[in-house]
Design a protein around this motif. Structure first.
Motif: not given
Length: 295
Positions: A175, A178-180, A183, A185, A189, A256, A258-259
Motif C-alpha cells: 500500500p 502504491l500511495d507513492r 494509487r 487506476q 499510470e 495488495t 496494484a490495479v
C-alpha cells in the motif's frame, strides 16, 4: 411401480454435511474446494432426490428442518465410515518407501507445497520427499528429479504431463508503494512503476502486460533476480512491484493487487514425470496426490 426416492449422490451428501458442520454455504464451498453456486446446487439436488426440505432460510441463515436433523445422524455415520476407508487406504500405503524428488520454482516450494507435503508424509511416512527449488526442466532430463511442477507443457521425449487447475497472476505492491505512485487506476499510470524481473529477460511479461494496456520497457525493471523468493521479498518490502500467482499472494498480507481492473495473467500448472517412473508405486502416489492438490 417404484415409489422409493432416487439414491442420492455421495457428493451431494458430503455437500450437506459440510454445510451443516461449517454453518454456511460459503464456508462449506471453501472447505470442499467448490464454488458456492455449485455447492448450493448439490444441496438442492439432494433435497429433490430425497423428496425432503432439508433447510429453511431464516434471514441470511440456513436452519435444518426436523427432517434435516434426522438425516444428519445418518450422514455423520456415513462421513465417519468414509474417513475410516481413507485411513484404511492410507494404512495400505505405509509400506511404500524410498525417495521421491520434486523440482519446482522456489516460490512454489516455499509457499505452496508445504500443505501437500505434510499430507503425503501423513499418508506414506516411509517416503522421503526431496525438493529441488530451482524450477529448471533440465532437473528432470538429467534424472535429478522424479516429478516437476511446471507452468508450460514440456515437449521433451520420454515425459508425461497432467494439466492441473490453472491459476492466475496479478501485479502486486505494498500500500505504501502504491500511495507513492498515486494509487494507479489505469495501465498508463501503472506503467510509471518500477518492477522486479527475472535475470533471463522480461519479454514475455512485457508482452502480457501490453495486451492488458500496460506498456512497459526495460527502464521499468531496475531489479532482477533468478530467485522468485528473493524477488517476492523485495515486493513485500515495498522496493518494487511484481507479478505473482494468487496462491502465494494470499499468504502475503503486506501486499495488495496494484490495479484490480487489469485482467490477471493466466498461469497453467502442469505435473510432469518420466514415463517409466510413473509406474513406480511411490512416485505414482506422490504424483497423484500432487495432481489432486493442484486440481
Amino acid at each position: 411401480m417404484n415409489d422409493q426416492p432416487n439414491m442420492p449422490d455421495w457428493n451431494q451428501m458430503r455437500a450437506l454435511l459440510a454445510t451443516v458442520e461449517t454453518g454456511s454455504l460459503s464456508a462449506a464451498a471453501k472447505r470442499l474446494g467448490l464454488t458456492q453456486p455449485t455447492l448450493g446446487r448439490q444441496v438442492a439436488a439432494l433435497e429433490e432426490s430425497l423428496g425432503l426440505v432439508i433447510f429453511e432460510r431464516v434471514g441470511r441463515s440456513l436452519v435444518l428442518t426436523e427432517a434435516g436433523q434426522q438425516l444428519m445422524t445418518a450422514l455423520r455415520e456415513m462421513g465417519a465410515a468414509a474417513e475410516r476407508v481413507t485411513l484404511s487406504a492410507a494404512a495400505q500405503s505405509q509400506s511404500i518407501e524410498g525417495v521421491v524428488r520434486i523440482t519446482a520454482a522456489d516460490i512454489y516450494a516455499g509457499h505452496v507445497l508445504p500443505p501437500v507435503l505434510e499430507k503425503i508424509q501423513a499418508v506414506a511416512p516411509a517416503i522421503r520427499i526431496e525438493v529441488l527449488a530451482t524450477g529448471s526442466i533440465s532437473d528432470l532430463l538429467r534424472r535429478e528429479a522424479d516429478i516437476a511442477i511446471r507452468h508450460v507443457r514440456p515437449d521433451q521425449d520420454g515425459l508425461i504431463a497432467r494439466r492441473c487447475k490453472d491459476t492466475a497472476a496479478f501485479v502486486y505492491g505494498t500500500p505504501a508503494l502504491l500511495d507513492r505512485l498515486g494509487r494507479p487506476q489505469t495501465g498508463d499510470e501503472l506503467a510509471r512503476g518500477k518492477f522486479v524481473g527475472p535475470l533471463q529477460g522480461n519479454d514475455d511479461f512485457i508482452a502480457e502486460m501490453a495486451r492488458r494496456g500496460v506498456k512497459l520497457g526495460p527502464e521499468n525493471f531496475p531489479f532482477a533476480t533468478q530467485s522468485g523468493m528473493t524477488g517476492w521479498e523485495w515486493v513485500r518490502r515495498g522496493m518494487c512491484l511484481g507479478a505473482m500467482v494468487e496462491a502465494v499472494a494470499r499468504l502475503t498480507p503486506e501486499v495488495t493487487v496494484a490495479v484490480p481492473s487489469i485482467p490477471p495473467i493466466p498461469v497453467p500448472v502442469w505435473m510432469v514425470t518420466h514415463r517409466e517412473l510413473h509406474t513406480s508405486r511411490r512416485i505414482r502416489l506422490v504424483f497423484d496426490m500432487l495432481v489432486e492438490f493442484f486440481s
